[in-house]
Design an enzyme around this catalytic site. Structure first.
Site, PDB file in Angstrom:
ATOM      1  N   CYS A   1       2.176   1.083  11.704  1.00  0.00           N
ATOM      2  CA  CYS A   1       3.087   1.662  10.721  1.00  0.00           C
ATOM      3  C   CYS A   1       3.782   2.902  11.245  1.00  0.00           C
ATOM      4  O   CYS A   1       4.715   3.401  10.610  1.00  0.00           O
ATOM      5  CB  CYS A   1       2.331   2.001   9.433  1.00  0.00           C
ATOM      6  SG  CYS A   1       1.596   0.564   8.635  1.00  0.00           S
TER       7      CYS A   1
ATOM      8  N   HIS B   1      -2.527  -7.676   2.707  1.00  0.00           N
ATOM      9  CA  HIS B   1      -2.332  -8.237   4.051  1.00  0.00           C
ATOM     10  C   HIS B   1      -3.307  -7.693   5.079  1.00  0.00           C
ATOM     11  O   HIS B   1      -3.318  -8.139   6.227  1.00  0.00           O
ATOM     12  CB  HIS B   1      -0.877  -8.066   4.507  1.00  0.00           C
ATOM     13  CG  HIS B   1      -0.514  -6.700   4.990  1.00  0.00           C
ATOM     14  ND1 HIS B   1      -0.373  -6.405   6.326  1.00  0.00           N
ATOM     15  CD2 HIS B   1      -0.236  -5.561   4.328  1.00  0.00           C
ATOM     16  CE1 HIS B   1      -0.014  -5.142   6.462  1.00  0.00           C
ATOM     17  NE2 HIS B   1       0.072  -4.603   5.257  1.00  0.00           N
TER      18      HIS B   1
ATOM     19  N   GLY C   1       0.802  -1.204   0.000  1.00  0.00           N
ATOM     20  CA  GLY C   1       0.000   0.000   0.000  1.00  0.00           C
ATOM     21  C   GLY C   1       0.841   1.263   0.000  1.00  0.00           C
ATOM     22  O   GLY C   1       0.480   2.263  -0.628  1.00  0.00           O
TER      23      GLY C   1
END
Length: 385
Positions: A325, A203, A71
């Site tokens: 993240c 994912h 992404g």
């Protein structure tokens, strides 16, 4: 000790059916999809099938699907690829975007030559982009590019992307949405969102890491980030990761077919979770507006989020203190800052994101464990004081 995984917004377990689809392309069907012999032809056919699966899942044609390694790459391909195909101008993004949208946008504004002007849509205290403020900014800046995420990865709050797209198109803007956290949780239809580009990732939907897609309007002009053999219609060179792409296709097909079933299973779990959290005095961020069914972002006002996450992990529960993240940059969440959450309360934030494998028993165990840990931490704190 049984371990309970409550961090599905960070990543998901590979679905058995997805693994089964991928396995042949890890060993026996190992060909390079650019080769002209039978091994290569088999690999190319597998990629073509996956491209159709992804396209069908979001209502586009296969030619509109550009495979990437994740992404982050897909978001960068839009932000940098679209900007490099245009003269420097204005760009508007929301203040709650994922770092892989925020950082490339800000990098464009810091270029020594031909910098872009970057501004941000504000959000209200519930975590939704303020549509009235957005319209005023669009009218003022007349941006060439706009990016607004469909679902926030921390709060789970759903954004009104199609309304923002309508306003952006009046100004002649090109609009993109990061739909990574939305697909598989709410219906995602590219034409209905009225965007020219959209990001998906495997994912987050029980597929493999290392596979994603940028969905593009066929008229959108992009410059590639990676040059080479001209793969993916010249937009993403590099030998294709056939097994991962096959996994993305299978995961998209499964996510689409299971959408209603998944929501019916998960929503009652979150409702039970939040009822219990509220009874403990928790604050739940974004609870007043539409959210995806699996996400609960909460704070126990006097309990540090990082501390609670570590204690819960030791007790057998995997949760997150915000976004996985962003874990390399500890501190207050930029999402909560945009929502004007008090910094002291923001330090207490914890995210629970449920998945298909979770059960009501697990949720009840989580509540009991959280209550016990909170009581212990408060008792220790009172002794220290």
């Amino acid at each position: 000790m049984e371990f309970n995984y409550f961090d599905h917004n960070a990543t998901t377990r590979l679905d058995d059916a997805v693994l089964e689809a991928m396995l042949p392309y890890l060993q026996q069907n190992f060909g390079n999809a650019s080769s002209r012999h039978s091994y290569g032809i088999a690999a190319r056919r597998a990629i073509d099938k996956a491209r159709k699966q992804v396209a069908n899942a979001v209502g586009v044609q296969p030619v509109q699907v550009i495979f990437t390694s994740g992404g982050s790459e897909a978001n960068n391909l839009f932000i940098r690829g679209a900007a490099d195909s245009l003269k420097p101008a204005n760009m508007l993004i929301s203040a709650i975007e994922h770092p892989c949208v925020l950082k490339p946008a800000l990098a464009l504004s810091k270029r020594i030559t031909d910098p872009w002007s970057i501004d941000m849509f504000p959000t209200n205290t519930s975590g939704q982009v303020d549509l009235e403020a957005a319209e005023k900014l669009l009218q003022r800046d007349k941006p060439a590019l706009v990016s607004v995420m469909l679902v926030n990865n921390e709060t789970g709050v759903i954004q009104d992307v199609s309304s923002i797209a309508d306003m952006a198109h009046v100004q002649g803007s090109i609009i993109h949405t990061d739909a990574v956290q939305g697909f598989g949780k709410i219906p995602v239809d590219f034409p209905k969102l009225k965007v020219q580009a959209m990001t998906l990732s495997a994912h987050k939907i029980y597929g493999p890491k290392g596979a994603a897609a940028l969905i593009v309007d066929k008229r959108l002009m992009l410059r590639p980030l990676i040059y080479g053999g001209g793969h993916e219609n010249g937009l993403r060179s590099g030998t294709e990761n056939v097994a991962a792409i096959v996994g993305l296709g299978a995961a998209c097909e499964l996510a689409q077919s299971r959408l209603d079933e998944t929501t019916k299973h998960i929503l009652p779990l979150r409702e039970h979770l939040e009822k219990g959290l509220l009874a403990m005095g928790a604050v739940i961020f974004g609870a007043e507006v539409s959210r995806v069914s699996n996400t609960s972002y909460f704070a126990l006002p006097d309990i540090e989020g990082d501390t609670l996450v570590v204690k819960l992990d030791k007790a057998g529960f995997a949760v997150a203190a915000g976004a996985a993240c962003s874990s390399v940059n500890p501190g207050q969440s930029h999402v909560l800052a945009a929502m004007q959450v008090d910094p002291m309360l923001a330090r207490c934030a914890v995210r629970v994101s449920l998945g298909r494998s979770n059960t009501l028993t697990q949720v009840e165990d989580f509540l009991q464990t959280t209550q016990r840990i909170a009581t212990e931490l408060r008792h220790t704190s009172s002794i220290t004081v």
